[in-house]
Design a protein around this motif. Structure first.
Motif, PDB file in Angstrom:
ATOM      1  N   LEU A 266       0.919  -1.403  -0.362  1.00 40.22           N
ATOM      2  CA  LEU A 266       0.202  -0.006  -0.059  1.00 40.22           C
ATOM      3  C   LEU A 266       0.587   1.523   0.012  1.00 40.22           C
ATOM      4  O   LEU A 266       0.662   2.266  -0.639  1.00 40.22           O
ATOM      5  N   MET A 267       1.945   1.143   0.763  1.00 39.79           N
ATOM      6  CA  MET A 267       2.753   2.019   1.071  1.00 39.79           C
ATOM      7  C   MET A 267       3.692   2.505  -0.798  1.00 39.79           C
ATOM      8  O   MET A 267       3.277   3.454  -1.111  1.00 39.79           O
TER       9      MET A 267
ATOM     10  N   GLU B 129       2.388   1.413  -3.534  1.00 40.31           N
ATOM     11  CA  GLU B 129       1.413   2.219  -4.506  1.00 40.31           C
ATOM     12  C   GLU B 129       1.002   4.339  -4.023  1.00 40.31           C
ATOM     13  O   GLU B 129       0.954   4.812  -4.918  1.00 40.31           O
ATOM     14  N   ARG B 130       0.898   4.011  -2.859  1.00 40.53           N
ATOM     15  CA  ARG B 130       1.120   6.089  -2.192  1.00 40.53           C
ATOM     16  C   ARG B 130       2.633   6.499  -2.954  1.00 40.53           C
ATOM     17  O   ARG B 130       2.386   7.570  -3.809  1.00 40.53           O
ATOM     18  N   ARG B 131       3.762   5.990  -2.569  1.00 43.18           N
ATOM     19  CA  ARG B 131       4.782   6.373  -3.562  1.00 43.18           C
ATOM     20  C   ARG B 131       4.659   6.419  -4.958  1.00 43.18           C
ATOM     21  O   ARG B 131       5.184   7.714  -4.946  1.00 43.18           O
ATOM     22  N   ARG B 132       4.522   5.343  -5.627  1.00 40.07           N
ATOM     23  CA  ARG B 132       4.425   5.770  -6.785  1.00 40.07           C
ATOM     24  C   ARG B 132       3.954   6.314  -7.880  1.00 40.07           C
ATOM     25  O   ARG B 132       3.791   7.155  -8.449  1.00 40.07           O
ATOM     26  N   ARG B 133       2.858   6.953  -7.003  1.00 49.41           N
ATOM     27  CA  ARG B 133       1.318   7.794  -7.091  1.00 49.41           C
ATOM     28  C   ARG B 133       1.890   9.394  -6.752  1.00 49.41           C
ATOM     29  O   ARG B 133       2.081  10.650  -8.312  1.00 49.41           O
ATOM     30  N   LEU B 134       3.368   9.457  -6.735  1.00 50.17           N
ATOM     31  CA  LEU B 134       3.612  11.416  -6.700  1.00 50.17           C
ATOM     32  C   LEU B 134       5.282  10.738  -7.001  1.00 50.17           C
ATOM     33  O   LEU B 134       6.433  10.150  -7.206  1.00 50.17           O
ATOM     34  N   ARG B 135       5.200  11.693  -8.274  1.00 53.79           N
ATOM     35  CA  ARG B 135       6.138  11.185  -9.453  1.00 53.79           C
ATOM     36  C   ARG B 135       7.418  12.403  -9.034  1.00 53.79           C
ATOM     37  O   ARG B 135       8.437  12.120  -8.988  1.00 53.79           O
ATOM     38  N   ARG B 136       7.332  13.575  -7.918  1.00 47.57           N
ATOM     39  CA  ARG B 136       7.895  14.482  -8.209  1.00 47.57           C
ATOM     40  C   ARG B 136       7.836  15.362  -7.198  1.00 47.57           C
ATOM     41  O   ARG B 136       6.415  15.860  -7.088  1.00 47.57           O
ATOM     42  N   PHE B 137       8.566  15.525  -6.277  1.00 47.70           N
ATOM     43  CA  PHE B 137       8.032  16.438  -5.137  1.00 47.70           C
ATOM     44  C   PHE B 137       9.020  16.961  -4.713  1.00 47.70           C
ATOM     45  O   PHE B 137      10.354  16.698  -3.939  1.00 47.70           O
ATOM     46  N   VAL B 138       9.670  18.038  -5.396  1.00 46.50           N
ATOM     47  CA  VAL B 138      11.356  18.844  -5.059  1.00 46.50           C
ATOM     48  C   VAL B 138      10.716  20.555  -4.380  1.00 46.50           C
ATOM     49  O   VAL B 138       9.642  20.938  -5.307  1.00 46.50           O
ATOM     50  N   SER B 139      11.964  21.087  -3.341  1.00 48.20           N
ATOM     51  CA  SER B 139      11.193  22.359  -4.021  1.00 48.20           C
ATOM     52  C   SER B 139      12.349  22.911  -4.479  1.00 48.20           C
ATOM     53  O   SER B 139      13.636  23.330  -4.370  1.00 48.20           O
TER      54      SER B 139
ATOM     55  N   ARG C 100       7.073   5.544 -12.570  1.00 45.12           N
ATOM     56  CA  ARG C 100       5.901   4.437 -12.624  1.00 45.12           C
ATOM     57  C   ARG C 100       5.991   3.909 -13.800  1.00 45.12           C
ATOM     58  O   ARG C 100       6.564   4.280 -15.086  1.00 45.12           O
TER      59      ARG C 100
END
Lengths: 279, 197
Positions: free
Chosen positions: B89-90, B92-102, B118
């Motif tokens: 489950l974890m 699955e969640r992680r790979r839905r977030l392609r990129r998160f950067v500041s 993905r």
């Protein structure tokens, strides 16, 4: 297999085929199966599906992975505590009670004046958010501060000890000087990680093909959410408020997941905690 | 340390007791017993062999770390798959977030979080077979229940404890999953037949 009009349901047939159906329910199914060719076919078809899947998905060995796992286990083994869990639990409980007793007798001062950590501090830093125009170009930062220099005072973060849904803060870390991570857990198997960074020019890029997402308004804050595989639940939220960029991520989920309405309560609670510090 | 050949023949419950008794090498027998089935389960669940291998590692390491917490009345296999279920489950969640950067971190490439890719369906599994396609056509909930029941051989009550849902809901899921799988599998089979002709 087609939709059945029989009184015996598919789930009864599954229980019967698994062999754990007992008592009157079993007798009913057996009596029905003796006269219903359709349900006999369904049971046979269920077993046929098991066979197709088992034969179509053979076991594949992964010796490299197995070796890597054994090596990792050896490392773990070296770190494994000698004290068994029941005794460890008693020691932890006793330590917590001692700690609690210490905290209760400690002189209490204003929360706003207590430093959050080595690098993060409360303070009147104002960071203006700017948006990048180019694809890879970093945004220009316009930092204005009414307090000490930004180098000494990074951003204003909050760390409430409890959140709605019975979530209690269990871990806290500052992996970099501009990031605070808080882990909350409750007794229902839910764990959420709340991360806070200065709101400069944060970009959230989503793979929109793989899941539902949207924006909800909570007490005037625009919150971006990502849906969880569980229907009606969310797993990831982002929002910006008072110069802080928040990220809330479900790290352990109960069966029903985290409902959006409950997530909104958590966002609201963090906003209230911010207000208590900054106003 | 116990003789590995001897502990290999012990039941899961007994192996767990041996590990808890201080012979942590006996855990290797549990790994040998469940490594390949768990890898197969997670490969079909995630559709990504590489990711599945990583999840198997995380699952076993977690199980090893928390083996003392395994309730006495709970079978090891169901408990292990429950851990794998959480890791799945974890992931699955992680790979839905392609990129998160500041953006201010672009100046420091090392600080940028690795992009979670993905993977294309073609690189997921070695063969594009009918079983895989028919499984992929199911919803994640039905697929998970079907894999645990048909592929891994868990009974419906065991599947219910792994998924953390009621027995009635589990039986319904398995029943629907089997009917939908069979329907899709037969459809694909006849399409293949027509194409060959």
């Amino acid at each position: 297999m087609t939709t059945s009009t029989c009184a015996v349901r598919g789930e009864d047939l599954i229980a019967y085929a698994d062999g754990y159906l007992a008592g009157a329910r079993r007798e009913l199914v057996e009596a029905h199966l003796r006269v219903c060719a359709h349900c006999q076919d369904r049971v046979a078809a269920f077993r046929e599906v098991d066979r197709i899947i088992r034969e179509g998905a053979p076991l594949v060995d992964d010796s490299a992975g197995r070796v890597a796992l054994h090596a990792a286990l050896l490392t773990q083994q070296a770190r494994r505590p000698v004290v068994p869990w029941p005794l460890r639990r008693s020691i932890i409980t006793a330590s917590l009670l001692l700690l609690l007793a210490g905290l209760l007798t400690w002189p209490i001062s204003s929360r706003a004046g207590v430093p959050l950590g080595r690098f993060i501090d409360f303070g009147p830093v104002r960071v203006e958010r700017s948006v990048s125009s180019g694809r890879d170009a970093p945004a220009l930062l316009h930092v204005a501060t009414a307090g000490p220099s930004p180098a000494a005072l990074i951003f204003s973060a909050v760390e409430p000890p409890v959140l709605p849904l019975g979530l209690k803060r269990v871990e806290r870390s500052t992996p970099t000087q501009d990031r605070l991570e808080l882990l909350y857990r409750n007794g229902l198997g839910m764990a959420v990680l709340v991360q806070q960074t200065p709101a400069r020019a944060n970009v959230v890029s989503l793979d929109t093909s793989s899941g539902e997402h949207g924006v909800t308004l909570v007490a005037g804050i625009e919150v971006l959410w990502l849906a969880d595989p569980q229907p009606g639940a969310v797993s990831w939220l982002f929002w910006e408020r008072e110069g802080v960029f928040f990220e809330l991520m479900m790290t352990e989920s109960p069966p029903d997941g985290l409902l959006l309405t409950d997530a909104e309560r958590i966002v609201e609670s963090l906003a209230t905690a911010q207000d208590a510090v900054t106003k | 340390m116990a003789d590995t050949r001897a502990v290999t023949y012990l039941a899961d419950r007994e192996l767990v007791l041996v590990v808890r008794g201080g012979d942590v090498d006996a855990f290797a027998c549990l790994v040998d017993r469940y490594y390949a089935p768990l890898l197969r389960h997670l490969t079909y669940r995630t559709g990504d062999r590489e990711l599945a291998a990583d999840l198997v590692q995380e699952t076993f390491l977690d199980a090893f770390r928390h083996l003392d917490r395994l309730p006495d009345d709970r079978p090891f296999a169901a408990w292990l798959y429950r851990i794998a279920q959480n890791h799945g489950l974890m992931a699955e969640r992680r790979r839905r977030l392609r990129r998160f950067v500041s953006l201010d971190r672009f100046t420091d490439p090392a600080a940028v979080l690795p992009e979670i890719r993905r993977r294309d369906a073609s690189e997921m599994l070695p063969d594009c077979d009918l079983v895989r396609r028919a499984l992929e056509a199911l919803s994640p909930r039905l697929r998970e229940a079907l894999l645990l029941h048909s592929l891994d051989g868990f009974t419906a009550p065991e599947v219910a404890s792994i998924l953390g849902i009621s027995l009635a809901a589990t039986e319904r899921r398995i029943s629907r999953a089997k009917e939908q799988f069979r329907h899709r599998y037969d459809g694909m089979l006849s399409e293949e037949g027509q194409r060959e002709r």
